[in-house]
Write a protein that holds these residues in place. Structure first.
Motif, PDB file in Angstrom:
ATOM      1  N   GLY A 236      -3.436 -58.581  -6.187  1.00  0.00           N
ATOM      2  CA  GLY A 236      -4.300 -59.364  -5.314  1.00  0.00           C
ATOM      3  C   GLY A 236      -3.568 -60.333  -4.408  1.00  0.00           C
ATOM      4  N   TRP A 237      -2.283 -60.581  -4.659  1.00  0.00           N
ATOM      5  CA  TRP A 237      -1.522 -61.475  -3.784  1.00  0.00           C
ATOM      6  C   TRP A 237      -1.158 -60.816  -2.464  1.00  0.00           C
ATOM      7  N   VAL A 238      -1.334 -59.501  -2.389  1.00  0.00           N
ATOM      8  CA  VAL A 238      -1.081 -58.772  -1.145  1.00  0.00           C
ATOM      9  C   VAL A 238      -2.390 -58.747  -0.358  1.00  0.00           C
ATOM     10  N   LYS A 239      -2.522 -59.684   0.559  1.00  0.00           N
ATOM     11  CA  LYS A 239      -3.775 -59.777   1.313  1.00  0.00           C
ATOM     12  C   LYS A 239      -3.546 -60.561   2.597  1.00  0.00           C
ATOM     13  N   ALA A 240      -4.460 -60.394   3.520  1.00  0.00           N
ATOM     14  CA  ALA A 240      -4.379 -61.108   4.794  1.00  0.00           C
ATOM     15  C   ALA A 240      -4.523 -62.605   4.554  1.00  0.00           C
ATOM     16  N   GLY A 241      -3.791 -63.369   5.344  1.00  0.00           N
ATOM     17  CA  GLY A 241      -3.918 -64.813   5.281  1.00  0.00           C
ATOM     18  C   GLY A 241      -3.079 -65.486   4.228  1.00  0.00           C
ATOM     19  N   GLN A 245       0.903 -61.207   4.252  1.00  0.00           N
ATOM     20  CA  GLN A 245       0.879 -59.908   3.568  1.00  0.00           C
ATOM     21  C   GLN A 245      -0.389 -59.117   3.903  1.00  0.00           C
ATOM     22  N   ASP A 246      -0.627 -58.910   5.160  1.00  0.00           N
ATOM     23  CA  ASP A 246      -1.792 -58.156   5.608  1.00  0.00           C
ATOM     24  C   ASP A 246      -1.414 -56.684   5.731  1.00  0.00           C
ATOM     25  N   ILE A 247      -1.960 -55.872   4.839  1.00  0.00           N
ATOM     26  CA  ILE A 247      -1.691 -54.433   4.913  1.00  0.00           C
ATOM     27  C   ILE A 247      -2.799 -53.698   5.667  1.00  0.00           C
ATOM     28  N   ARG A 248      -3.680 -54.427   6.315  1.00  0.00           N
ATOM     29  CA  ARG A 248      -4.791 -53.855   7.077  1.00  0.00           C
ATOM     30  C   ARG A 248      -5.566 -52.862   6.197  1.00  0.00           C
ATOM     31  N   LEU A 249      -5.994 -53.398   5.058  1.00  0.00           N
ATOM     32  CA  LEU A 249      -6.643 -52.552   4.070  1.00  0.00           C
ATOM     33  C   LEU A 249      -7.908 -51.899   4.618  1.00  0.00           C
ATOM     34  N   GLY A 250      -8.702 -52.670   5.352  1.00  0.00           N
ATOM     35  CA  GLY A 250      -9.936 -52.108   5.889  1.00  0.00           C
ATOM     36  C   GLY A 250      -9.695 -50.862   6.713  1.00  0.00           C
ATOM     37  N   GLU A 251      -8.604 -50.861   7.452  1.00  0.00           N
ATOM     38  CA  GLU A 251      -8.259 -49.707   8.287  1.00  0.00           C
ATOM     39  C   GLU A 251      -8.079 -48.452   7.447  1.00  0.00           C
ATOM     40  N   SER A 265     -14.427 -49.325  -3.115  1.00  0.00           N
ATOM     41  CA  SER A 265     -13.133 -49.999  -3.051  1.00  0.00           C
ATOM     42  C   SER A 265     -13.195 -51.246  -3.921  1.00  0.00           C
ATOM     43  N   ALA A 266     -12.236 -51.385  -4.831  1.00  0.00           N
ATOM     44  CA  ALA A 266     -12.165 -52.562  -5.703  1.00  0.00           C
ATOM     45  C   ALA A 266     -10.863 -53.300  -5.408  1.00  0.00           C
ATOM     46  N   ASP A 267     -10.895 -54.145  -4.370  1.00  0.00           N
ATOM     47  CA  ASP A 267      -9.706 -54.900  -3.976  1.00  0.00           C
ATOM     48  C   ASP A 267      -9.691 -56.199  -4.771  1.00  0.00           C
ATOM     49  N   ARG A 268      -9.071 -56.155  -5.915  1.00  0.00           N
ATOM     50  CA  ARG A 268      -9.190 -57.195  -6.937  1.00  0.00           C
ATOM     51  C   ARG A 268      -8.797 -58.585  -6.445  1.00  0.00           C
ATOM     52  N   THR A 269      -9.604 -59.549  -6.767  1.00  0.00           N
ATOM     53  CA  THR A 269      -9.407 -60.995  -6.549  1.00  0.00           C
ATOM     54  C   THR A 269      -9.439 -61.401  -5.079  1.00  0.00           C
ATOM     55  N   VAL A 270      -9.655 -60.463  -4.182  1.00  0.00           N
ATOM     56  CA  VAL A 270      -9.547 -60.757  -2.756  1.00  0.00           C
ATOM     57  C   VAL A 270     -10.889 -61.187  -2.161  1.00  0.00           C
ATOM     58  N   GLY A 271     -12.003 -60.684  -2.714  1.00  0.00           N
ATOM     59  CA  GLY A 271     -13.298 -60.954  -2.117  1.00  0.00           C
ATOM     60  C   GLY A 271     -13.461 -60.180  -0.822  1.00  0.00           C
ATOM     61  N   GLY A 272     -14.582 -60.399  -0.155  1.00  0.00           N
ATOM     62  CA  GLY A 272     -14.787 -59.752   1.125  1.00  0.00           C
ATOM     63  C   GLY A 272     -15.321 -58.341   1.015  1.00  0.00           C
TER      64      GLY A 272
END
Length: 458
Positions: A236-241, A245-251, A265-272
């Motif tokens: 979960g530390w790999v996230k935008a902001g 560490q923005d991997i453009r996950l939504g894309e 999609s279960a992007d743990r601890t990130v929310g959104g």
């Protein structure tokens, strides 16, 4: 780097709050979340070359996490040598006793409805035939690459699907093996942490290579391995902001949904919008959650295989499941396969015993929704339309079983039955709930795991 540690403490992930959850707009994803909430019981499996050591998966590689993850590394005090040993475990990983069909049969017998399988943990070793790296199960350095089942993910996914189980692909967004994340010459030696070895803002071209690498691997899994129901994302530390560490996950998730439109999609601890459900780890929330969620809890003491591990009793596992379900969640019960490819005998026994209990009482679990008072006073409540289920829990085989049991249920009741026994039960209402008289056959002997009552409401 302490600002980046809140997602994980001692290797255990925290979990997002209900307020962080974003309701999807896609009707199909909403439909699939209702499907997910029906499943209740998933089998999680952490497996890779690290199984040979019987130590924690990946985490001992991170110096910042060494205070808790290196307790059982007692053969060397040189952690740089340990890292070399760890990353070299692919050269001896040869699980020749791997039988995916046996795994799948056990999972089906155990009452599991879906599989969460580690395609790649933080150490970067890929358990499928990826084209993005040689650090993989089908790589020439890995002796298992010549085996007919060498593409482990393919054979696991196919075997479990054939038994009717859905597939969740666990994928770590961090990768401590690729030079695009822990870059040679940029690593901080004995002060390495779980994040990249460089600041992505200072090396945007290198970070972009990591993003493309990550997208390529995810799309391989999403396009070459049949139907995938959930993309289960760790790290979960790999996230935008956060540190760039923005991997453009939504894309990449939206690209994947072009092929698999039902994909959760279960992007743990990130929310959104890409954390479609919340994932507590080794814990159960204090009360019910009104968003989709799933607790991942180990059958033993560790997610990865541990020699001579101690497994929770079947009674304990059932009670955990019933508490999770009563609070509106699913249980992802983790089993770590052995390095030779078999499941540990203790885990096999627990799976069979759990399955036997679920075969008799599963109607109080599968497809249910939350129902007040949820989980209280040793009772777990669930509901299906006009039927309420109350599981009255006994902490141990020596717990006293009395003629009368009290359940704190306050709503109007038409009749009460005991699952497994014919006929209606006698009961008396009071201001505190309902006192039920058990059949005489239940008064003596070893206490059951639970008495499961079927309550017909008006």
């Amino acid at each position: 780097m302490s600002d980046f540690t809140e997602e994980v403490q001692n290797g255990v992930h925290n979990f997002s709050s209900e307020s962080d959850w974003v309701k999807p707009e896609d009707p199909l994803i909403l439909e699939r979340l209702e499907w997910f909430k029906d499943q209740k019981l998933g089998l999680m499996m952490h497996w890779g070359p690290y199984s040979q050591l019987g130590t924690v998966e990946s985490w001992a590689l991170s110096d910042e996490d060494g205070d808790w993850s290196r307790d059982d590394i007692n053969w060397t005090s040189d952690m740089e040598e340990f890292k070399r040993q760890y990353f070299g475990l692919n050269k001896t990983f040869n699980p020749v006793r791997f039988q995916p069909d046996v795994w799948a049969e056990l999972a089906a017998e155990g009452g599991f409805k879906y599989l969460i399988f580690t395609t790649k943990h933080h150490d970067g070793f890929s358990m499928w035939d990826t084209h993005a790296t040689d650090y993989r199960i089908t790589g020439s350095d890995t002796p298992f690459h010549t085996h007919p089942y060498a593409d482990i993910c393919k054979h696991v996914f196919d075997a479990f699907r054939s038994k009717g189980l859905a597939i969740a692909a666990y994928f770590s967004k961090a990768d401590w093996n690729t030079p695009y994340y822990w870059a040679p010459g940029m690593a901080r030696g004995r002060n390495m942490w779980r994040g990249p070895s460089y600041d992505p803002k200072d090396y945007p071209w290198l970070w972009e290579k990591f993003v493309q690498f990550t997208h390529e691997q995810i799309m391989e899994l999403m396009t070459r391995y049949g139907r995938i129901d959930v993309l289960w994302l760790d790290a979960g530390w790999v996230k935008a902001g956060r540190g760039g560490q923005d991997i453009r996950l939504g894309e990449v998730v939206e690209r994947a949904r072009e092929t698999q439109p039902w994909l959760l999609s279960a992007d743990r601890t990130v929310g959104g919008p890409y954390e479609n459900y919340v994932t507590p780890e080794q814990t159960i929330p204090d009360g019910p959650l009104n968003v989709p969620w799933e607790s991942c809890i180990t059958m033993g003491t560790s997610f990865s295989f541990r020699y001579e591990d101690q497994y929770k009793s079947t009674r304990k596992l059932v009670h955990i499941l019933l508490e999770v379900v009563a609070k509106g969640g699913n249980l992802a019960l983790n089993v770590g396969p052995q390095p030779d490819g078999r499941l540990p005998e203790g885990a096999v026994r627990r799976m069979k015993e759990l399955g036997a209990w679920m075969k008799k009482y599963g109607e109080a679990v599968y497809g249910t929704r939350i129902c007040a008072p949820y989980y209280t006073s040793g009772c777990a409540f669930t509901r299906k339309e006009d039927t309420v289920y109350c599981s009255y829990l006994y902490p141990s085989p020596d717990s006293p079983v009395t003629e009368h049991i009290h359940i704190p249920y306050m709503e109007t009741v038409a009749s009460i039955e005991l699952i497994g026994v014919d006929g209606n039960l006698e009961y008396v209402r009071s201001e505190e709930g309902i006192t039920v008289r058990l059949p005489r056959s239940e008064w003596t002997g070893e206490a059951p795991i639970a008495h499961v009552l079927r309550i017909m409401t008006l």
